[in-house]
Design an enzyme around this catalytic site. Sequence first.
Site, PDB file in Angstrom:
ATOM      1  N   GLU A 224       0.856  -1.184   0.000  1.00  0.00           N
ATOM      2  CA  GLU A 224       0.000   0.000   0.000  1.00  0.00           C
ATOM      3  C   GLU A 224       0.892   1.234   0.000  1.00  0.00           C
ATOM      4  OE1 GLU A 224      -2.338   0.085   3.634  1.00  0.00           O
ATOM      5  OE2 GLU A 224      -0.806  -1.126   4.618  1.00  0.00           O
ATOM      6  N   LYS A 226       2.688   4.600   1.071  1.00  0.00           N
ATOM      7  CA  LYS A 226       3.129   5.206   2.333  1.00  0.00           C
ATOM      8  C   LYS A 226       2.835   6.700   2.250  1.00  0.00           C
ATOM      9  CE  LYS A 226       7.009   5.605   5.510  1.00  0.00           C
ATOM     10  NZ  LYS A 226       6.649   6.968   5.909  1.00  0.00           N
ATOM     11  N   ARG A 231       1.545   8.891  11.630  1.00  0.00           N
ATOM     12  CA  ARG A 231       0.942   7.624  12.046  1.00  0.00           C
ATOM     13  C   ARG A 231       0.154   7.853  13.330  1.00  0.00           C
ATOM     14  NH1 ARG A 231       3.282   2.360  12.079  1.00  0.00           N
ATOM     15  NH2 ARG A 231       1.669   0.836  12.650  1.00  0.00           N
ATOM     16  N   ARG A 246       2.169   7.606  17.157  1.00  0.00           N
ATOM     17  CA  ARG A 246       2.808   6.278  17.187  1.00  0.00           C
ATOM     18  C   ARG A 246       3.595   6.045  18.469  1.00  0.00           C
ATOM     19  NH1 ARG A 246       7.613   6.254  12.808  1.00  0.00           N
ATOM     20  NH2 ARG A 246       8.548   4.782  14.242  1.00  0.00           N
ATOM     21  N   GLU A 271      -3.157   6.686   9.109  1.00  0.00           N
ATOM     22  CA  GLU A 271      -2.375   7.897   8.847  1.00  0.00           C
ATOM     23  C   GLU A 271      -3.296   9.110   8.968  1.00  0.00           C
ATOM     24  OE1 GLU A 271       1.656   9.110   7.682  1.00  0.00           O
ATOM     25  OE2 GLU A 271       0.754   7.176   8.202  1.00  0.00           O
ATOM     26  N   LYS A 394       9.147  -0.779   4.918  1.00  0.00           N
ATOM     27  CA  LYS A 394       8.834   0.510   4.282  1.00  0.00           C
ATOM     28  C   LYS A 394       9.891   0.742   3.204  1.00  0.00           C
ATOM     29  CE  LYS A 394      11.278   3.151   7.865  1.00  0.00           C
ATOM     30  NZ  LYS A 394      11.183   4.235   8.866  1.00  0.00           N
TER      31      LYS A 394
END
Length: 538
Positions: A224, A226, A231, A246, A271, A394
């Site tokens: 998906e 980024k 976050r 986060r 996000e 990532k």
Amino acid sequence: MQRFARLLDRLSLSPARNAKIRLLTEYFSVTPDPDRGFALAAITRDLEFKRAKPAMIRELVSRRCDPVLFELSYDYVGDLAETTALLWPARHGANRTPELTEVVEALTAASRAEAPELVQDWLDALDATGRWALLKLVTGGLRIGVSARLAKAALAQYGGRDITEIEELWHGLEPPYETLFAWLDGRADKPVSAAKAPFRPVMLATAATLDVLDSYDPEDYAAEWKWDGIRIQAVAEEGVRRLYTRTGDDISHAFPDILAALEFDGAIDGELLVRDGSGGVAPFSDLQQRLNRKTVSARMMERYPAFIRAYDLLIDGTEDLRRLPLRERRARLERFVQTIPSDRFDISELVPVSSWDALDALRSDPPDAVAEGVMLKRLDSEYVPGRPKGPWFKWKRDPFLVDAVMMYAQRGHGKRSSFYSDYTFGVWREGEDGPGLVPVGKAYFGFTDAELKQLDKFVRDNTIERFGPVRSVEAGPETGLVLEIAFEGLQKSARHKSGIAMRFPRIHRIRWDKPAGEADRLETLEELLAARFAPAHS
């Protein structure tokens, strides 16, 4: 107070993470309650003294020393607490040295009129290091390189516990955390969190390269985009609604529009973003307008409407889904998102994964300027706190590079307060009188300590004007210093003379070898902005 002062001093001078953890665990082991709990609260920014502000400190120091001397010293040192601590004329024997708990409790209960006298008496009783620590404590300006999460890591090491246990308890605890320390010391059972809608420690990804991914099968992964936001974890339970970063910081107060939309019982990982006028994703600078605010106006919410792009579903009603494989959590998330307000929530789009090479091409050129790469997640992965290697990756697009010229320099803070370490840089633009520099960004990291000394010497040797703590340096085509700047994105900006603002700029390389006249031109950035960062929906 003196023990707390020594801790802050040693923390500020210890750059290594493990060294800071060791200092904190030693402090917790030798410091009694409630002092150690109030010290922890100060370090995690969970103490606030409404009656002690920088203006009050300035007023106090103006009573004791020459104001011109103070301003000259402050200009050189660059830190209010440090300058005041060094200049304050101590009156030995004027008062006994206060304990940390005494300072916290007295200042919390003090009136506006009482607070200055209390602080003045304490400054008289303390040595220079103690005065510095006191002022850092009361103004909340601790710059000692310790995040709230690092402090929790130190607690975990001190008590021989997993950090996730402490993170899940944290928002149900209050300073001075005596029940927490009793549990960590083995004197009591684990505290029962009184917090509704608690934070769940997040699962993080490791950085990927094509070489790393070659040892994995792309069919095992979902991909998906980024997104360039922050976050978050949106949690609602029995009417209690919270929004966490986060690291577990509660930012609910800055996003009442999001809280109002948490019309469910559960916990979403996603996000936090802002929509632009066309319904797409606005650049990160728009989200920044909403961050770190104690209150937010209706006009601000209307101008920068926040929403959550959901990645994962951790809790559904009272059911904990974190031990389910990702493919099942994703199916539950797709159904869950359909039941909540669509103007405040959508779901992160999946990206086809046919091969790593094909995904590499997409990663390098995403369809939206606010997408900064791809995330890869094993379809059978559980949601595990921390950063396990293998389940999640990532894969960010490579940073953009530009050659710019240093224009201004400013002293840093803390251990950098004697160095010119913050640099404003510019690129060339054609004007009526020929090419001139226009500023496009500011950077204060990306170089080694040795390079910092070289940069500081260049600033001092090439200063042409001074504006308080800022120096303007020689920046001609033959005499300027070229800095190779790495950055993640560009956006239009009415606040900058160049009309352009950079996202996450940092110094990639110092080009001592390159003439300043060969640095990049504004047209180069404008072309890059139009080609790569224009909104995909415009």
